[in-house]
Design a protein around this motif. Structure first.
Motif, mmCIF file in Angstrom:
data_model
loop_
_atom_site.group_PDB
_atom_site.id
_atom_site.type_symbol
_atom_site.label_atom_id
_atom_site.label_comp_id
_atom_site.label_asym_id
_atom_site.label_seq_id
_atom_site.Cartn_x
_atom_site.Cartn_y
_atom_site.Cartn_z
ATOM 1 N N UNK A 120 3.791 -3.256 -6.902
ATOM 2 C CA UNK A 120 2.655 -2.666 -6.203
ATOM 3 C C UNK A 120 2.508 -3.395 -4.860
ATOM 4 N N UNK A 121 2.255 -2.636 -3.795
ATOM 5 C CA UNK A 121 2.181 -3.240 -2.462
ATOM 6 C C UNK A 121 0.804 -3.015 -1.859
ATOM 7 N N UNK B 39 -0.096 -4.466 3.959
ATOM 8 C CA UNK B 39 0.917 -5.185 4.745
ATOM 9 C C UNK B 39 2.325 -4.945 4.233
ATOM 10 N N UNK B 40 2.434 -4.181 3.149
ATOM 11 C CA UNK B 40 3.745 -3.954 2.561
ATOM 12 C C UNK B 40 4.195 -5.089 1.675
ATOM 13 N N UNK B 41 3.295 -6.001 1.363
ATOM 14 C CA UNK B 41 3.627 -7.144 0.513
ATOM 15 C C UNK B 41 3.390 -6.783 -0.957
ATOM 16 N N UNK B 42 4.249 -7.319 -1.807
ATOM 17 C CA UNK B 42 4.080 -7.108 -3.258
ATOM 18 C C UNK B 42 2.985 -8.048 -3.744
ATOM 19 N N UNK B 43 1.882 -7.434 -4.163
ATOM 20 C CA UNK B 43 0.769 -8.249 -4.666
ATOM 21 C C UNK B 43 0.674 -8.199 -6.194
ATOM 22 N N UNK B 44 1.387 -7.251 -6.816
ATOM 23 C CA UNK B 44 1.322 -7.144 -8.273
ATOM 24 C C UNK B 44 2.383 -6.199 -8.811
ATOM 25 N N UNK B 45 2.389 -6.044 -10.136
ATOM 26 C CA UNK B 45 3.367 -5.170 -10.790
ATOM 27 C C UNK B 45 2.687 -4.423 -11.943
ATOM 28 N N UNK B 46 3.337 -3.357 -12.344
ATOM 29 C CA UNK B 46 2.932 -2.657 -13.576
ATOM 30 C C UNK B 46 4.018 -2.867 -14.620
ATOM 31 N N UNK B 47 3.614 -3.287 -15.806
ATOM 32 C CA UNK B 47 4.571 -3.537 -16.888
ATOM 33 C C UNK B 47 4.930 -2.225 -17.574
ATOM 34 N N UNK B 48 6.220 -1.985 -17.691
ATOM 35 C CA UNK B 48 6.742 -0.804 -18.366
ATOM 36 C C UNK B 48 7.738 -1.261 -19.421
ATOM 37 N N UNK C 11 -0.319 0.835 -2.939
ATOM 38 C CA UNK C 11 0.643 1.881 -3.304
ATOM 39 C C UNK C 11 1.586 1.384 -4.399
ATOM 40 N N UNK C 12 2.157 2.383 -5.090
ATOM 41 C CA UNK C 12 3.175 2.117 -6.123
ATOM 42 C C UNK C 12 4.097 3.329 -6.154
#
Length: 748
Positions: free
Chosen positions: A533-534, A537-546, A736-737
């Motif tokens: 997840x960005x 600024x286009x930086x990755x601040x998090x994720x979604x676990x799948x 965004x994701x």
């Protein structure tokens, strides 16, 4: 009078329903106890010790009288104390004064007996039990030897009287002994009179007692002589005839009943007198109050003390209630009590009958399973009473669509099963006509149902299998229709599907996949994937676990294949726990990254969901504010109060909540305002056509306005192009994701 006593005493032996309310040992002659042909026992009630046994009891059990006196009734009874108590309770419920027990004889043989017991007073005033044992395997009509004892006393008195007369004649020529002889004669006469009066008084008391007992029995009892003249009866029989006893005694059936009944009664009397055997039958009989009762009638030969046949004994028992209960039990075994439709068992029997038409080859048959969609919601919202009324109305609708040869059943719940028949030939094919009938049936079920002020619209899913030969078993046909029903539900419900062999393959494949998934949970075949997840600024601040499944032989299996399967089978709970645990492991490794985990409704519904999350947070000391649980809108409206409480508890620990796929479900501003929600995720279906689709653009702008007003963060899913990114930035959506930033990849 002595003849009546003999008949009554014989009646006690012939019909085990009679018994004394109390028995006094002093009133029972010792010889009667010894010579009585049926086993008799005197028992101490508390300990069960056998105090006395007659020779008939010794012959029956195979022990000597002395041995029996040293035993207890428990050592003879083959039941344990708990089973004995059960039999006593059953006898009390059935209002009978006897018990059925298995008794073990000396040789080890088990004989079922009827035990009749009455209280009696012992020699020191204690209460004992006087028990009569009736062997069901050899129960016979017996005579009361007590009357023989009385008759012998009368004969003895007569002989002494004759001897007195003879003595008086001889002494006429002996005047010198006249005074002495006369005094002796007077003394003997006085003694004889006193004895006779005592005997008559005792007989009168016993007669009154037996008559009272006879009249207290609820059965209809009578006895006739060989000419069909009534010798006696009880009050129940008098009530049935509708005449007092004194009018019945001395009359015949032809005077008391109409000609048809009298002929019928006389015919059975003649059969008993001809065969000298008991005759039993069940007959519906009209009583004086015009009510119909089913009587269990028994007629048996009546014999005197010498064993001579003297007439007919009749006993009739009202078994109407028992008959109705048996009828009800049979009905419940074959019919659904709510709709009065056949149940599964009767449907299967009727199916065998109806499908005989198929052997002629001129009919097409269809087995149809009807399942009402989401019927549980009606029961939950309006109660089972309303649900039951709807089930009855819909059943009547379907029954009206059937021909006389077709059948319908309710298998339980909201599931019905029908067998439809269509003749082959005609302008259109039987298959086309059958298709039209099924469509019409589904349309009928979809028509509104009005109950009071409420109107209900129900949809249904139908599974159908066609067959024109009676080759498959009932279970095989039902299985095919059930598979087709599953396909109808998979297609979105509210439709019907006809079974095809390919469906069987899909079902078998799904069953195989289900077994593999169960093993995969234990075999470490699951793999955690992360999608970035960005921010603006286009930086990755998090994720979604799948989660992905790497099958050892089938390779990578996508979530759209195994996640729905896990939902249906309940394995989603274990699967969700695995994903959450693996996510927390990665949170320890990357303490500054936000992690989001999807939570299924079944997980959230588990009573221990909140304690389990708390336990995992204790096990993995991560920052709870960096953990986001994503839930669907449908979950939130299913049970608002319960889930709101769960979310509030977890949010107090710092856990955040996000609504996944926002806008695709039951969107309501009320739950957005009331629930502890931190984030909205715009579903990819609203993003994929941006910015060209003006409707999607307007919806996204509206969602952003709502989120801004409620101070909620917004994440857009499915961002794949630069144009989509730019439009989202323009409306204020900066999180965004999607594939534009990165696809889901193994966590490593």
């Amino acid at each position: 009078m002595s003849g009546l006593i003999r008949v009554l005493m014989a009646l006690v032996l012939l019909w085990p329903g009679l018994g004394w309310s109390s028995v006094w040992l002093q009133s029972v002659p010792e010889r009667f106890f010894v010579e009585f042909a049926i086993p008799l026992l005197i028992i101490e009630p508390r300990s069960g010790q056998i105090l006395e046994a007659n020779p008939a009891a010794a012959d029956f059990y195979g022990y000597s009288q002395a041995q029996l006196r040293g035993m207890s009734i428990q050592s003879i009874n083959a039941l344990d104390e708990r089973d004995v108590a059960v039999e006593r309770e059953r006898a009390q419920r059935e209002q009978r004064n006897y018990f059925l027990f298995p008794h073990r004889l000396a040789g080890g043989e088990i004989r079922t007996v009827e035990v009749y017991s009455w209280p009696m007073e012992g020699p020191t005033g204690e209460t004992l039990l006087f028990s009569v044992i009736i062997d069901l395997a050899g129960k016979q009509v017996a005579e009361r030897s007590m009357l023989e004892y009385t008759e012998r006393l009368e004969q003895l008195a007569e002989q002494r009287y004759q001897a007195l007369v003879a003595t008086q004649a001889r002494n006429e020529n002996l005047m010198w002994l006249a005074i002495a002889s006369l005094s002796l004669i007077i003394g003997v006469l006085i003694w004889n009179i006193v004895r006779r009066r005592r005997t008559e008084r005792s007989l009168h008391e016993k007669t009154a007692m037996l008559e009272g007992l006879l009249n207290s029995i609820p059965d209809l009892i009578f006895f006739k002589n060989r000419q069909g003249v009534y010798l006696g009866c009880n009050t129940e029989f008098s009530r049935y005839v509708g005449r007092p006893m004194d009018e019945i005694i001395g009359s015949t059936d032809y005077r008391l009943f109409d000609l048809g009944q009298a002929d019928s009664f006389n015919q059975t009397d003649q059969e008993v007198m001809r065969s000298l055997k008991a005759y039993r039958s069940e007959e519906w009989t009209r009583f004086p109050d015009a009510s119909q009762h089913l009587l269990d009638k028994l007629k048996a030969p009546l014999r005197n003390a010498r064993g001579d046949f003297i007439g007919v004994l009749g006993i009739s028992r009202d078994i109407t209630d028992r008959h109705q209960n048996e009828k009800r039990i049979k009905y419940l075994a074959y019919y659904d009590p709510l709709t009065n439709l056949p149940n599964r068992f009767l449907f299967q029997e009727k199916l065998e009958e109806v499908t005989q038409y198929l052997r002629q080859g001129d009919h097409l048959a269809a087995l149809v399973i009807v399942d009402l969609d989401h019927f549980k919601n009606i029961n939950d919202a309006r109660g089972h009473s309303t649900g039951d009324q709807l089930l009855i109305i819909l059943a009547h609708r379907m029954v009206r669509k059937l021909s006389s040869r077709e059948i319908m059943a309710r298998f339980g719940g909201d599931e019905y099963v029908l067998l439809l028949l269509e003749e082959k030939g005609g302008e259109s094919s039987a298959e086309e006509r059958m298709n039209q009938r099924i469509q019409a049936l589904q349309k009928t079920l979809g028509q509104p149902v009005r109950l009071g002020e409420s109107e209900f619209l129900l949809s249904s899913s139908l599974g159908v299998t066609y067959f024109d030969q009676h080759k498959l078993t009932f279970d095989a046909l039902l299985k095919e229709a059930d598979i087709a029903l599953y396909q109808a539900k998979e297609a979105g419900r509210g439709t019907w599907r006809r079974f095809k062999p390919s469906m069987q393959t899909l079902v078998e494949s799904r069953f195989e996949l289900e077994g593999d998934l169960r093993r995969a949970l234990d075999a470490q075949e699951l793999q955690l994937y992360l999608q970035p997840k960005t921010n603006e600024k286009g930086e990755i601040y998090g994720t979604e676990s799948l989660v992905r499944w790497v099958h050892p032989t089938k390779g990578l299996i996508t979530p759209d294949r195994f996640i729905p399967l896990a939902e249906d089978t309940g394995m989603i709970v274990a699967l969700g726990d695995w994903v959450l645990r693996e996510t927390l492991r990665w949170m320890l490794a990357y303490p500054n990254l936000h992690f989001a985990v999807n939570v299924s409704p079944k997980q959230f519904h588990c009573p221990d969901f909140v304690p389990r999350i708390k336990a995992l947070l204790n096990e993995f000391p991560v920052n709870p504010s960096l953990l986001t649980l994503e839930v669907t809108e449908g979950l939130l409206v299913a049970d608002f109060n319960q889930y709101s409480h769960h979310m509030t508890e977890l949010q107090a620990l710092g856990v955040r909540f996000s609504i996944d796929d926002f806008g695709t479900g039951y969107s309501s501003l009320s739950y957005l305002k009331k629930l502890p929600i931190n984030e909205l995720k715009i579903d990819r279906s609203f993003v994929m056509d941006l910015p060209d689709d003006s409707s999607d653009a307007l919806l996204v702008e509206t969602m952003m306005a709502v989120a801004t007003h409620l101070q909620l963060a917004v994440v857009a899913e499915g961002v794949e192009t630069e144009a989509q990114r730019d439009f989202l930035f323009s409306v204020g959506c900066t999180l965004h994701q999607g594939y534009y930033y990165g696809k889901p990849e193994p966590a490593e």
